[in-house]
Scaffold this active site. Sequence first.
Site, PDB file in Angstrom:
ATOM      1  N   GLN B  76      -3.880  -6.136  -2.025  1.00 25.23           N
ATOM      2  CA  GLN B  76      -4.498  -6.914  -3.101  1.00 25.23           C
ATOM      3  C   GLN B  76      -3.520  -7.958  -3.659  1.00 25.23           C
ATOM      4  O   GLN B  76      -3.903  -8.928  -4.278  1.00 25.23           O
ATOM      5  CB  GLN B  76      -4.998  -5.940  -4.179  1.00 25.23           C
ATOM      6  N   CYS B 193       3.359  -0.018 -11.484  1.00 26.47           N
ATOM      7  CA  CYS B 193       2.124  -0.736 -11.136  1.00 26.47           C
ATOM      8  C   CYS B 193       1.023   0.218 -10.686  1.00 26.47           C
ATOM      9  O   CYS B 193      -0.161  -0.028 -10.921  1.00 26.47           O
ATOM     10  CB  CYS B 193       2.403  -1.761 -10.038  1.00 26.47           C
TER      11      CYS B 193
END
Lengths: 84, 263
Positions: B76, B193
Amino acid sequence: MATVEILYFAWLRERIDAPRERVETAAVTVADLVAELVTRSDRHAAAFADPTSVRVALDQVLSCFDAPLAGVAEVAFFPPMTGG
Amino acid sequence: MPTSKPLYAPDELPRYARHIALREIGGPGQGRLKRASVLVVGAGGLGAPILMYLAAAGVGQITVVDDDTVSLSNLQRQVIHHQDRLGMAKVTSAEITLAGINPFVQVTGIATRLGAEDARALVAGQTVVLDATDNLPTRHLLNTACVAAGVPLLSGAISQWEGQITVYDPARGAPCLACLFPTIPADDLAPDCARAGVMGALPGIIGSMMAAEAIKLITGAGRSLRGRLILQDVLWGETREIAVHRRRDCPVCHSLKEDTPCN
């Protein structure tokens, strides 16, 4: 009383759910200001639950929590970030 | 009669024409890029644009360290890695992409988790080190090695919608990481993250700023981010530049004398 613009970055901003706010304060130091802020809402209290790793900049210059606020227009709080 | 090896391969120079046209880089700056050696720690979100732009820019020697393999949730944002490389070591995937972008730069991938000894050995002799890691202990370890070696540490970090970037360089007047952030926050305060999430284009923004800053540091162009921390909040469109300075009582760099003015 003085008006200061407060900026929040990273998880401070996320917890308070706003990037900035303008507050009227009689705080003498940054630490006094934080003590006032944590009484504003649970969100503020959560943001400053552990301020040891939070850094502060006064008018865009790195400072410390015992620094005086006299004459300061902008206070920015930011933590270290980890992600890469 | 001995002849010195030419700096560029026969077909190489035209690819740098747009750099050479810039007054601040020019032929001499491009030569500095070609002779430069950089260490990039982390081949993830930030590492992707850093590595791709520095290879395209003709930075002669690029060493990249990462112990991770490519997974689906990387794709992504980690645009250096591709669908057909799932499970491959990230440094191997990076080598393949960079060879496709610019075959004239030497890329060395090291598939390891950086330790203190590796850091000292890898940092030595680098023109600049780029911190694109995903955790604070490794960031501090790299900082200690760079302070000891007197090598500038160009540091970027991201979380969710925000990034930070600065150049740690106490040998040249700027603070080190420990001057600015002496304490590592509790794990739940600064989540990585994977737990906190990260917007896909964010590492593209911060990583590209790091690549640009590396090109400035190597060529001497413009004014560096030494002594200046940039905070970038993409969600709310807030940007701040904070003036930062060395701490006299910093446990990592206090003994280091400043020998070059900060610019």
